[in-house]
Design a protein around this motif. Structure first.
Motif, PDB file in Angstrom:
ATOM      1  N   ILE A 220      13.963  -5.657   2.553  1.00 43.60           N
ATOM      2  CA  ILE A 220      14.332  -7.064   2.434  1.00 43.60           C
ATOM      3  C   ILE A 220      13.174  -7.891   2.967  1.00 43.60           C
ATOM      4  N   SER A 221      12.929  -9.054   2.362  1.00 44.51           N
ATOM      5  CA  SER A 221      11.853  -9.908   2.848  1.00 44.51           C
ATOM      6  C   SER A 221      12.039 -11.335   2.365  1.00 44.51           C
ATOM      7  N   SER A 222      11.309 -12.247   2.998  1.00 48.66           N
ATOM      8  CA  SER A 222      11.243 -13.630   2.527  1.00 48.66           C
ATOM      9  C   SER A 222       9.891 -13.922   1.897  1.00 48.66           C
ATOM     10  N   VAL A 223       9.065 -12.880   1.743  1.00 53.35           N
ATOM     11  CA  VAL A 223       7.752 -13.067   1.124  1.00 53.35           C
ATOM     12  C   VAL A 223       7.966 -13.423  -0.351  1.00 53.35           C
ATOM     13  N   PRO A 224       7.407 -14.544  -0.823  1.00 47.23           N
ATOM     14  CA  PRO A 224       7.584 -14.912  -2.232  1.00 47.23           C
ATOM     15  C   PRO A 224       7.076 -13.805  -3.159  1.00 47.23           C
ATOM     16  N   GLY A 225       7.886 -13.445  -4.156  1.00 43.95           N
ATOM     17  CA  GLY A 225       7.502 -12.394  -5.092  1.00 43.95           C
ATOM     18  C   GLY A 225       7.820 -10.992  -4.612  1.00 43.95           C
ATOM     19  N   PHE A 226       8.490 -10.859  -3.480  1.00 48.33           N
ATOM     20  CA  PHE A 226       8.774  -9.541  -2.893  1.00 48.33           C
ATOM     21  C   PHE A 226       9.559  -8.636  -3.855  1.00 48.33           C
ATOM     22  N   ALA A 227      10.609  -9.184  -4.467  1.00 48.09           N
ATOM     23  CA  ALA A 227      11.443  -8.361  -5.357  1.00 48.09           C
ATOM     24  C   ALA A 227      10.657  -7.891  -6.578  1.00 48.09           C
ATOM     25  N   ARG A 228       9.837  -8.778  -7.138  1.00 43.83           N
ATOM     26  CA  ARG A 228       9.023  -8.358  -8.290  1.00 43.83           C
ATOM     27  C   ARG A 228       7.970  -7.330  -7.886  1.00 43.83           C
ATOM     28  N   ALA A 229       7.567  -7.361  -6.620  1.00 44.34           N
ATOM     29  CA  ALA A 229       6.533  -6.434  -6.134  1.00 44.34           C
ATOM     30  C   ALA A 229       7.114  -5.078  -5.742  1.00 44.34           C
ATOM     31  N   GLY A 230       8.409  -4.859  -6.020  1.00 40.20           N
ATOM     32  CA  GLY A 230       8.999  -3.557  -5.722  1.00 40.20           C
ATOM     33  C   GLY A 230       9.931  -3.562  -4.526  1.00 40.20           C
ATOM     34  N   GLY A 231      10.061  -4.713  -3.855  1.00 38.55           N
ATOM     35  CA  GLY A 231      11.040  -4.830  -2.773  1.00 38.55           C
ATOM     36  C   GLY A 231      12.442  -4.913  -3.364  1.00 38.55           C
ATOM     37  N   MET A 232      13.478  -4.698  -2.549  1.00 38.34           N
ATOM     38  CA  MET A 232      14.843  -4.649  -3.076  1.00 38.34           C
ATOM     39  C   MET A 232      15.544  -6.002  -3.049  1.00 38.34           C
ATOM     40  N   LEU A 233      15.493  -6.670  -1.911  1.00 44.95           N
ATOM     41  CA  LEU A 233      16.147  -7.980  -1.789  1.00 44.95           C
ATOM     42  C   LEU A 233      15.161  -8.989  -1.229  1.00 44.95           C
ATOM     43  N   GLU A 234      15.130 -10.156  -1.824  1.00 44.52           N
ATOM     44  CA  GLU A 234      14.204 -11.214  -1.393  1.00 44.52           C
ATOM     45  C   GLU A 234      14.994 -12.485  -1.113  1.00 44.52           C
TER      46      GLU A 234
ATOM     47  N   ARG B 110       0.826  -1.217   0.000  1.00 45.14           N
ATOM     48  CA  ARG B 110       0.000   0.000   0.000  1.00 45.14           C
ATOM     49  C   ARG B 110       0.856   1.261   0.000  1.00 45.14           C
ATOM     50  N   ARG B 111       1.973   1.207   0.718  1.00 44.71           N
ATOM     51  CA  ARG B 111       2.807   2.407   0.876  1.00 44.71           C
ATOM     52  C   ARG B 111       3.976   2.462  -0.092  1.00 44.71           C
ATOM     53  N   LEU B 112       4.001   1.536  -1.061  1.00 39.71           N
ATOM     54  CA  LEU B 112       5.191   1.399  -1.899  1.00 39.71           C
ATOM     55  C   LEU B 112       5.610   2.699  -2.564  1.00 39.71           C
ATOM     56  N   SER B 113       4.633   3.476  -3.071  1.00 46.20           N
ATOM     57  CA  SER B 113       5.001   4.706  -3.793  1.00 46.20           C
ATOM     58  C   SER B 113       5.761   5.667  -2.874  1.00 46.20           C
ATOM     59  N   THR B 114       5.368   5.724  -1.598  1.00 47.21           N
ATOM     60  CA  THR B 114       6.060   6.586  -0.635  1.00 47.21           C
ATOM     61  C   THR B 114       7.405   5.984  -0.251  1.00 47.21           C
TER      62      THR B 114
ATOM     63  N   MET C  58      19.202 -15.255  -2.762  1.00 45.54           N
ATOM     64  CA  MET C  58      18.603 -13.923  -2.827  1.00 45.54           C
ATOM     65  C   MET C  58      18.279 -13.500  -4.246  1.00 45.54           C
ATOM     66  N   ARG C  59      17.175 -12.770  -4.363  1.00 49.10           N
ATOM     67  CA  ARG C  59      16.842 -12.088  -5.609  1.00 49.10           C
ATOM     68  C   ARG C  59      16.960 -10.592  -5.340  1.00 49.10           C
ATOM     69  N   ALA C  60      17.361  -9.827  -6.352  1.00 50.35           N
ATOM     70  CA  ALA C  60      17.484  -8.378  -6.184  1.00 50.35           C
ATOM     71  C   ALA C  60      16.711  -7.659  -7.273  1.00 50.35           C
ATOM     72  N   ASN C  61      16.072  -6.573  -6.898  1.00 47.54           N
ATOM     73  CA  ASN C  61      15.384  -5.695  -7.829  1.00 47.54           C
ATOM     74  C   ASN C  61      16.257  -4.441  -7.962  1.00 47.54           C
ATOM     75  N   LEU C  62      17.052  -4.385  -9.028  1.00 43.28           N
ATOM     76  CA  LEU C  62      18.018  -3.290  -9.195  1.00 43.28           C
ATOM     77  C   LEU C  62      17.330  -1.951  -9.439  1.00 43.28           C
ATOM     78  N   ALA C  63      16.166  -1.990 -10.114  1.00 39.28           N
ATOM     79  CA  ALA C  63      15.425  -0.745 -10.362  1.00 39.28           C
ATOM     80  C   ALA C  63      14.979  -0.126  -9.039  1.00 39.28           C
ATOM     81  N   ALA C  64      14.511  -0.971  -8.117  1.00 42.29           N
ATOM     82  CA  ALA C  64      14.073  -0.469  -6.800  1.00 42.29           C
ATOM     83  C   ALA C  64      15.259   0.117  -6.026  1.00 42.29           C
ATOM     84  N   LEU C  65      16.416  -0.543  -6.108  1.00 45.20           N
ATOM     85  CA  LEU C  65      17.620  -0.020  -5.439  1.00 45.20           C
ATOM     86  C   LEU C  65      18.009   1.332  -6.027  1.00 45.20           C
ATOM     87  N   ARG C  66      17.959   1.429  -7.368  1.00 47.42           N
ATOM     88  CA  ARG C  66      18.329   2.692  -8.041  1.00 47.42           C
ATOM     89  C   ARG C  66      17.399   3.823  -7.636  1.00 47.42           C
TER      90      ARG C  66
END
Length: 162
Positions: free
Chosen positions: A111-125, A98-102, A135-143
């Motif tokens: 960081i999370s262990s929730v499946p799909g976290f990185a694709r959902a905008g989280g940074m490290l899963e 809900r708060r992702l945009s902020t 671990m999976r990483a979402n580089l766009a979210a980190l940037r």
């Protein structure tokens, strides 16, 4: 090392939780936050004190006080910017979405262990494969958050797209 009792207690924590705690403990060595955050002497890790990783991480931090880590078990999601690192629990995940945009614009490593976290905008899963914590990483979210991760850490992760 410390007393054998504390050590015995630590070993009773499942290996998966211990490994995740170890990763969280060492992440600050491999991450560069934007300048405002870097100016702080300490790294604040926010992790719900109900979470199974909380106790092993607290023990690791207690054993190495020179590491300058502060573990917050209670924090407000409205004011998540006090954290440099936020481990998002399953219970917190809907609120994270809900708060992702902020949150996305804040220099908070998520960081999370929730499946799909990185694709959902989280940074490290964290995920388990072949009995290993990976671990999976979402580089766009980190940037977006202007958080830089050392290439030594990136070699250990799978990169995912949103």
């Amino acid at each position: 090392g410390g007393g054998s009792f504390a050590h015995a207690q630590f070993l009773s924590v499942p290996r998966e939780q211990q490994l995740k705690a170890a990763y969280l403990f060492h992440f600050p060595d491999f991450v560069t936050w934007p300048s405002a955050q870097t100016a702080r002497d300490t790294t604040v890790i926010c992790l719900s004190d109900h979470h199974s990783i909380y106790e092993p991480l607290r023990q690791a931090i207690t054993k190495q006080p020179d590491k300058s880590l502060i573990l917050k078990g209670q924090y407000s999601l409205q004011n998540i910017a006090v954290c440099q690192l936020w481990y998002v629990s399953n219970e917190e995940f809907p609120e994270f979405q809900r708060r992702l945009s902020t949150i996305a614009e804040q220099p908070v490593l998520t960081i999370s262990s929730v499946p799909g976290f990185a694709r959902a905008g989280g940074m490290l899963e964290f995920y388990i494969e072949d009995n290993k914590v990976r671990m999976r990483a979402n580089l766009a979210a980190l940037r977006r958050a202007q958080i830089r991760v050392s290439s030594r850490l990136l070699r250990l992760v799978d990169v995912v797209q949103e």
